[in-house]
Design a protein around this motif. Structure first.
Motif, PDB file in Angstrom:
ATOM      1  N   ILE A  43       0.843  -1.200   0.000  1.00  0.00           N
ATOM      2  CA  ILE A  43       0.000   0.000   0.000  1.00  0.00           C
ATOM      3  C   ILE A  43       0.877   1.249   0.000  1.00  0.00           C
ATOM      4  CG2 ILE A  43      -1.710   1.309   1.329  1.00  0.00           C
ATOM      5  CD1 ILE A  43      -2.696  -1.463   2.400  1.00  0.00           C
ATOM      6  N   GLN A  44       1.936   1.228   0.825  1.00  0.00           N
ATOM      7  CA  GLN A  44       2.868   2.360   0.877  1.00  0.00           C
ATOM      8  C   GLN A  44       3.423   2.669  -0.507  1.00  0.00           C
ATOM      9  OE1 GLN A  44       7.330   2.408   2.081  1.00  0.00           O
ATOM     10  NE2 GLN A  44       6.225   2.520   4.029  1.00  0.00           N
ATOM     11  N   LEU A  45       3.867   1.633  -1.224  1.00  0.00           N
ATOM     12  CA  LEU A  45       4.445   1.844  -2.558  1.00  0.00           C
ATOM     13  C   LEU A  45       3.422   2.456  -3.512  1.00  0.00           C
ATOM     14  CD1 LEU A  45       6.679  -1.299  -3.177  1.00  0.00           C
ATOM     15  CD2 LEU A  45       7.425   1.085  -2.971  1.00  0.00           C
ATOM     16  N   HIS A  46       2.170   2.044  -3.391  1.00  0.00           N
ATOM     17  CA  HIS A  46       1.129   2.620  -4.251  1.00  0.00           C
ATOM     18  C   HIS A  46       0.924   4.099  -3.911  1.00  0.00           C
ATOM     19  CE1 HIS A  46      -2.363   2.560  -6.921  1.00  0.00           C
ATOM     20  NE2 HIS A  46      -2.918   3.397  -6.044  1.00  0.00           N
ATOM     21  N   MET A  47       0.851   4.409  -2.620  1.00  0.00           N
ATOM     22  CA  MET A  47       0.666   5.809  -2.207  1.00  0.00           C
ATOM     23  C   MET A  47       1.833   6.679  -2.677  1.00  0.00           C
ATOM     24  SD  MET A  47       0.895   7.348   1.604  1.00  0.00           S
ATOM     25  CE  MET A  47       0.416   9.010   2.042  1.00  0.00           C
ATOM     26  N   VAL A  48       3.068   6.201  -2.442  1.00  0.00           N
ATOM     27  CA  VAL A  48       4.248   6.962  -2.870  1.00  0.00           C
ATOM     28  C   VAL A  48       4.258   7.095  -4.388  1.00  0.00           C
ATOM     29  CG1 VAL A  48       6.773   6.901  -2.994  1.00  0.00           C
ATOM     30  CG2 VAL A  48       5.619   6.378  -0.842  1.00  0.00           C
ATOM     31  N   GLY A  49       3.867   6.026  -5.092  1.00  0.00           N
ATOM     32  CA  GLY A  49       3.809   6.083  -6.547  1.00  0.00           C
ATOM     33  C   GLY A  49       2.876   7.170  -7.055  1.00  0.00           C
ATOM     34  N   ARG A  50       1.765   7.375  -6.367  1.00  0.00           N
ATOM     35  CA  ARG A  50       0.848   8.460  -6.757  1.00  0.00           C
ATOM     36  C   ARG A  50       1.525   9.812  -6.623  1.00  0.00           C
ATOM     37  NH1 ARG A  50      -4.664   7.960  -6.806  1.00  0.00           N
ATOM     38  NH2 ARG A  50      -4.428   9.995  -7.827  1.00  0.00           N
ATOM     39  N   ARG A  51       2.332   9.990  -5.586  1.00  0.00           N
ATOM     40  CA  ARG A  51       3.051  11.263  -5.424  1.00  0.00           C
ATOM     41  C   ARG A  51       4.116  11.432  -6.502  1.00  0.00           C
ATOM     42  NH1 ARG A  51       3.949  12.911   0.860  1.00  0.00           N
ATOM     43  NH2 ARG A  51       4.888  14.677  -0.245  1.00  0.00           N
ATOM     44  N   LEU A  52       4.779  10.339  -6.867  1.00  0.00           N
ATOM     45  CA  LEU A  52       5.777  10.425  -7.931  1.00  0.00           C
ATOM     46  C   LEU A  52       5.119  10.796  -9.260  1.00  0.00           C
ATOM     47  CD1 LEU A  52       8.014   7.312  -7.104  1.00  0.00           C
ATOM     48  CD2 LEU A  52       8.381   9.696  -6.424  1.00  0.00           C
ATOM     49  N   GLU A  53       3.926  10.304  -9.493  1.00  0.00           N
ATOM     50  CA  GLU A  53       3.182  10.657 -10.704  1.00  0.00           C
ATOM     51  C   GLU A  53       2.882  12.150 -10.773  1.00  0.00           C
ATOM     52  OE1 GLU A  53      -0.338   8.309 -10.527  1.00  0.00           O
ATOM     53  OE2 GLU A  53       0.703   6.410 -10.959  1.00  0.00           O
ATOM     54  N   GLN A  54       2.820  12.795  -9.595  1.00  0.00           N
ATOM     55  CA  GLN A  54       2.554  14.234  -9.526  1.00  0.00           C
ATOM     56  C   GLN A  54       3.826  15.066  -9.728  1.00  0.00           C
ATOM     57  OE1 GLN A  54      -0.745  15.769  -8.251  1.00  0.00           O
ATOM     58  NE2 GLN A  54      -1.318  13.856  -9.240  1.00  0.00           N
ATOM     59  N   GLY A  55       4.967  14.387  -9.942  1.00  0.00           N
ATOM     60  CA  GLY A  55       6.200  15.104 -10.241  1.00  0.00           C
ATOM     61  C   GLY A  55       7.201  15.166  -9.107  1.00  0.00           C
ATOM     62  N   GLU A  56       6.862  14.596  -7.933  1.00  0.00           N
ATOM     63  CA  GLU A  56       7.845  14.549  -6.850  1.00  0.00           C
ATOM     64  C   GLU A  56       8.880  13.467  -7.149  1.00  0.00           C
ATOM     65  OE1 GLU A  56       6.602  15.282  -2.665  1.00  0.00           O
ATOM     66  OE2 GLU A  56       4.584  14.904  -3.439  1.00  0.00           O
ATOM     67  N   ARG A  57       9.994  13.528  -6.429  1.00  0.00           N
ATOM     68  CA  ARG A  57      11.028  12.503  -6.594  1.00  0.00           C
ATOM     69  C   ARG A  57      11.539  12.074  -5.224  1.00  0.00           C
ATOM     70  NH1 ARG A  57      16.153  14.749  -6.169  1.00  0.00           N
ATOM     71  NH2 ARG A  57      16.116  17.031  -6.018  1.00  0.00           N
ATOM     72  N   ILE A  58      12.036  10.854  -5.156  1.00  0.00           N
ATOM     73  CA  ILE A  58      12.566  10.324  -3.901  1.00  0.00           C
ATOM     74  C   ILE A  58      13.940  10.926  -3.634  1.00  0.00           C
ATOM     75  CG2 ILE A  58      13.395   8.229  -2.751  1.00  0.00           C
ATOM     76  CD1 ILE A  58      11.189   6.704  -4.319  1.00  0.00           C
ATOM     77  N   VAL A  59      14.135  11.462  -2.423  1.00  0.00           N
ATOM     78  CA  VAL A  59      15.422  12.057  -2.045  1.00  0.00           C
ATOM     79  C   VAL A  59      16.065  11.326  -0.871  1.00  0.00           C
ATOM     80  CG1 VAL A  59      14.870  14.351  -2.937  1.00  0.00           C
ATOM     81  CG2 VAL A  59      14.292  13.777  -0.554  1.00  0.00           C
ATOM     82  N   GLY A  60      15.367  10.316  -0.335  1.00  0.00           N
ATOM     83  CA  GLY A  60      15.939   9.588   0.793  1.00  0.00           C
ATOM     84  C   GLY A  60      14.931   8.643   1.415  1.00  0.00           C
ATOM     85  N   LYS A  61      15.284   8.172   2.597  1.00  0.00           N
ATOM     86  CA  LYS A  61      14.442   7.233   3.331  1.00  0.00           C
ATOM     87  C   LYS A  61      14.355   7.693   4.791  1.00  0.00           C
ATOM     88  CE  LYS A  61      15.042   4.195  -0.244  1.00  0.00           C
ATOM     89  NZ  LYS A  61      16.166   4.780  -0.965  1.00  0.00           N
ATOM     90  N   LYS A  62      13.402   7.152   5.514  1.00  0.00           N
ATOM     91  CA  LYS A  62      13.318   7.401   6.948  1.00  0.00           C
ATOM     92  C   LYS A  62      13.136   6.082   7.672  1.00  0.00           C
ATOM     93  CE  LYS A  62       9.779   7.883   9.387  1.00  0.00           C
ATOM     94  NZ  LYS A  62       8.683   8.351  10.241  1.00  0.00           N
ATOM     95  N   ILE A  63      13.668   6.026   8.864  1.00  0.00           N
ATOM     96  CA  ILE A  63      13.501   4.873   9.733  1.00  0.00           C
ATOM     97  C   ILE A  63      12.594   5.305  10.875  1.00  0.00           C
ATOM     98  CG2 ILE A  63      14.688   3.086  11.058  1.00  0.00           C
ATOM     99  CD1 ILE A  63      17.313   4.129   9.632  1.00  0.00           C
ATOM    100  N   GLY A  64      11.564   4.530  11.120  1.00  0.00           N
ATOM    101  CA  GLY A  64      10.638   4.824  12.215  1.00  0.00           C
ATOM    102  C   GLY A  64      10.564   3.665  13.191  1.00  0.00           C
ATOM    103  N   VAL A  65       9.864   3.877  14.287  1.00  0.00           N
ATOM    104  CA  VAL A  65       9.659   2.849  15.324  1.00  0.00           C
ATOM    105  C   VAL A  65      11.023   2.303  15.786  1.00  0.00           C
ATOM    106  CG1 VAL A  65       8.260   0.847  15.977  1.00  0.00           C
ATOM    107  CG2 VAL A  65       7.537   2.247  14.062  1.00  0.00           C
ATOM    108  N   THR A  66      11.937   3.219  16.102  1.00  0.00           N
ATOM    109  CA  THR A  66      13.289   2.809  16.492  1.00  0.00           C
ATOM    110  C   THR A  66      13.472   2.678  17.991  1.00  0.00           C
ATOM    111  OG1 THR A  66      13.940   5.140  16.333  1.00  0.00           O
ATOM    112  CG2 THR A  66      14.450   3.729  14.451  1.00  0.00           C
ATOM    113  N   SER A  67      12.552   3.225  18.781  1.00  0.00           N
ATOM    114  CA  SER A  67      12.705   3.109  20.237  1.00  0.00           C
ATOM    115  C   SER A  67      11.951   1.888  20.744  1.00  0.00           C
ATOM    116  CB  SER A  67      12.187   4.361  20.941  1.00  0.00           C
ATOM    117  OG  SER A  67      10.781   4.373  20.985  1.00  0.00           O
ATOM    118  N   GLN A  68      12.454   1.299  21.818  1.00  0.00           N
ATOM    119  CA  GLN A  68      11.794   0.129  22.396  1.00  0.00           C
ATOM    120  C   GLN A  68      10.389   0.466  22.871  1.00  0.00           C
ATOM    121  OE1 GLN A  68      13.360  -2.966  22.193  1.00  0.00           O
ATOM    122  NE2 GLN A  68      11.239  -3.594  22.579  1.00  0.00           N
TER     123      GLN A  68
END
Length: 263
Positions: A43-68
């Motif tokens: 689902i995430q890839l589909h959502m991000v793909g919709r944003r890329l279709e709007q002309g945005e581009r990937i500039v990096g990644k984020k890591i979440g849920v890193t704390s215990q």
């Protein structure tokens, strides 16, 4: 059993529409209790793909849920990841229009800027440091398209790891002269200290989080690329923000970052 492509598209489109309109949707896991984390990444890839279709581009990644503490809250034993897009970037001192966000919370983090690709598996802490151009103090402004932040791990993964926007600080430093585990963080809101933390809050070191991400993505055939910005995870608790708030974070040995919210 994996959910079907129809629901992947439906939920991805829902989340994209919520992003575009600054509105929320009901928790996906309430409607699809059998959803797996693998389904959520589709689902995430589909959502991000919709944003890329709007002309945005990937500039990096984020890591979440890193704390215990957050892992315990969501009932998982590992972090998650999302994609950072160029429409999310703000510079130090930025004034962010709060109306472009839904239910934002700010986190103080360490951003890694890469000078070489990293493709796991088999990436070590030494590999991460060798491939890093420098580290920068930053704010991640997390935001959720899920109503009232009522999230399970599948909800936040599907929602691109609750990405909102991010703000990069005022200088970049070489991490090889630092102990990123012990560097302290102080986060001020409207001139008052509201959160303190340290690098150890992020999987015992932000470098460990980077190793996890490089190896996790590597198993999917996805590299961390030279020039990308990687947000390595929160060094302390999230801070809710609203119009009129001014925030500053300082991270020992690295530098600071500030942001304000306007309407």
């Amino acid at each position: 059993m994996a959910i079907d492509e129809h629901h992947i598209t439906q939920f991805g489109d829902e989340l994209f529409h919520a992003y575009k309109t600054a509105t929320t949707v009901s928790p996906l896991t309430d409607r699809m209790p059998d959803m797996t984390i693998e389904d959520a990444y589709r689902i995430q890839l589909h959502m991000v793909g919709r944003r890329l279709e709007q002309g945005e581009r990937i500039v990096g990644k984020k890591i979440g849920v890193t704390s215990q503490a957050v892992m315990n809250m969501l009932g998982v034993g590992q972090p998650d990841f999302g994609y950072m897009l160029d429409g999310m970037i703000h510079c130090d001192g930025a004034a962010i229009d709060i109306s472009t966000l839904i239910q934002p919370k700010a986190e103080g983090e360490i951003a890694f800027i890469l000078k070489r690709d990293l493709l796991g598996p088999g990436i070590s802490a030494a590999d991460v440091l060798s491939a890093t151009e420098g580290v920068i103090a930053c704010f991640e402004i997390v935001d959720s398209r899920i109503k009232d932040w009522k999230i399970k791990i599948q909800d936040t993964v599907a929602d691109n790891a609750s990405c909102g926007v991010f703000v990069l600080g005022d200088r970049m430093v070489d991490p090889r002269g630092l102990d990123l585990r012990t560097c302290g963080m102080v986060l001020e809101k409207n001139g008052e200290v509201v959160v303190t933390g340290a690098g150890a809050a992020t999987m015992n070191s932000p470098v460990n989080a980077m190793v996890w991400l490089a190896n996790t993505l590597g198993r999917l055939g996805i590299p961390l690329k030279a020039g990308e910005v990687i947000l390595s995870g929160a060094l302390g608790a999230m801070v809710p923000v609203k119009a009129g708030d001014n925030l500053r974070v300082a991270i020992g040995g690295i530098g600071g970052c500030s942001v304000r919210f306007v309407r």
